[in-house]
Design a protein around this motif. Structure first.
Motif, short mmCIF file in Angstrom:
data_model
loop_
_atom_site.label_atom_id
_atom_site.label_comp_id
_atom_site.label_asym_id
_atom_site.label_seq_id
_atom_site.Cartn_x
_atom_site.Cartn_y
_atom_site.Cartn_z
N ALA A 23 0.84 -1.19 0.00
CA ALA A 23 0.00 0.00 0.00
C ALA A 23 0.88 1.25 0.00
CB ALA A 23 -0.91 -0.02 1.23
N SER A 24 0.26 2.38 -0.30
CA SER A 24 1.00 3.64 -0.36
C SER A 24 1.23 4.23 1.03
CB SER A 24 0.24 4.64 -1.22
OG SER A 24 -1.02 4.94 -0.63
N PHE A 25 0.78 3.54 2.06
CA PHE A 25 0.91 4.03 3.43
C PHE A 25 1.32 2.86 4.32
CE2 PHE A 25 -3.37 2.75 2.50
CZ PHE A 25 -3.72 1.94 3.56
N LYS A 29 -0.12 1.50 10.64
CA LYS A 29 -0.75 2.72 11.17
C LYS A 29 -2.13 2.95 10.56
CE LYS A 29 3.66 4.99 12.04
NZ LYS A 29 4.50 6.17 11.78
N ALA A 30 -2.69 1.94 9.92
CA ALA A 30 -4.02 2.07 9.31
C ALA A 30 -5.02 2.50 10.38
CB ALA A 30 -4.45 0.76 8.67
N GLU A 35 -8.66 2.00 5.04
CA GLU A 35 -7.24 1.66 5.11
C GLU A 35 -7.05 0.20 5.52
OE1 GLU A 35 -5.73 4.67 7.72
OE2 GLU A 35 -5.40 6.08 6.08
N HIS A 36 -7.83 -0.26 6.49
CA HIS A 36 -7.74 -1.66 6.92
C HIS A 36 -8.14 -2.59 5.78
CE1 HIS A 36 -6.67 -1.14 11.13
NE2 HIS A 36 -7.52 -0.12 11.17
N THR A 37 -9.16 -2.20 5.02
CA THR A 37 -9.59 -3.01 3.87
C THR A 37 -8.49 -3.10 2.83
OG1 THR A 37 -11.91 -2.43 4.25
CG2 THR A 37 -11.33 -3.23 2.05
N ILE A 38 -7.86 -1.97 2.52
CA ILE A 38 -6.76 -1.95 1.55
C ILE A 38 -5.63 -2.87 2.03
CG2 ILE A 38 -4.91 -0.50 0.59
CD1 ILE A 38 -7.03 1.80 0.54
N CYS A 39 -5.29 -2.77 3.30
CA CYS A 39 -4.18 -3.57 3.83
C CYS A 39 -4.49 -5.06 3.89
CB CYS A 39 -3.80 -3.05 5.22
SG CYS A 39 -3.06 -1.41 5.16
N SER A 40 -5.76 -5.41 4.03
CA SER A 40 -6.11 -6.82 4.16
C SER A 40 -6.31 -7.52 2.82
CB SER A 40 -7.38 -6.96 5.01
OG SER A 40 -8.49 -6.43 4.32
N SER A 73 -11.08 12.61 1.62
CA SER A 73 -12.26 12.97 2.41
C SER A 73 -13.53 12.42 1.76
CB SER A 73 -12.34 14.49 2.54
OG SER A 73 -13.49 14.86 3.24
N TYR A 74 -13.65 12.60 0.45
CA TYR A 74 -14.81 12.08 -0.29
C TYR A 74 -14.87 10.55 -0.17
CZ TYR A 74 -17.70 10.54 -4.16
OH TYR A 74 -18.67 9.91 -4.91
N ARG A 75 -13.72 9.91 -0.38
CA ARG A 75 -13.66 8.44 -0.31
C ARG A 75 -14.09 7.95 1.06
NH1 ARG A 75 -7.98 6.01 0.72
NH2 ARG A 75 -8.64 6.81 2.74
N ASN A 76 -13.60 8.57 2.10
CA ASN A 76 -13.93 8.13 3.44
C ASN A 76 -15.41 8.34 3.80
OD1 ASN A 76 -11.33 7.26 3.81
ND2 ASN A 76 -10.71 9.02 5.03
N ARG A 77 -16.02 9.37 3.23
CA ARG A 77 -17.45 9.62 3.47
C ARG A 77 -18.35 8.71 2.67
NH1 ARG A 77 -15.96 14.77 2.39
NH2 ARG A 77 -17.17 14.72 0.46
N ASN A 78 -17.95 8.35 1.46
CA ASN A 78 -18.86 7.70 0.52
C ASN A 78 -18.55 6.25 0.16
OD1 ASN A 78 -20.65 10.05 -0.25
ND2 ASN A 78 -18.63 10.91 -0.54
N CYS A 79 -17.38 5.75 0.52
CA CYS A 79 -17.02 4.40 0.18
C CYS A 79 -16.84 3.58 1.45
CB CYS A 79 -15.71 4.39 -0.62
SG CYS A 79 -15.77 5.39 -2.11
N GLY A 80 -16.98 2.30 1.32
CA GLY A 80 -16.68 1.46 2.47
C GLY A 80 -17.87 0.73 2.94
#
Length: 80
Positions: A23-25, A29-30, A35-40, A73-80
């Protein structure tokens, strides 16, 4: 809109495949569900790393940091 061009470029590269493996981060520290989804998920992690490299490359040509913050910010509000 610059972010649209960046996202389209990233999607094009992702469609071609990559040897990226992280991942890019720092996944240790997710902090968010996304972020947890990306890492998993290995594929998501690879693609996020790819997009991160593209973002840093694009940063050499334009100041797009504020657009990145808006996208996250948009991603965190609208995705997941």
């Amino acid at each position: 809109m610059k972010i649209t061009k960046l996202v389209l470029s990233a999607l094009a590269v992702m469609a071609l495949g990559s040897n990226a493996t992280a991942a890019s981060f720092n996944c240790h520290k997710a902090a968010t569900e996304i972020e947890h989804t990306i890492c998993s998920d290995k594929w998501l992690s690879e693609k996020d790393g790819e997009m991160g490299r593209l973002f840093h490359k694009a940063m050499r040509h334009a100041n797009i940091k504020h657009e990145q913050r808006d996208w996250i910010s948009y991603r965190n509000r609208n995705c997941g």
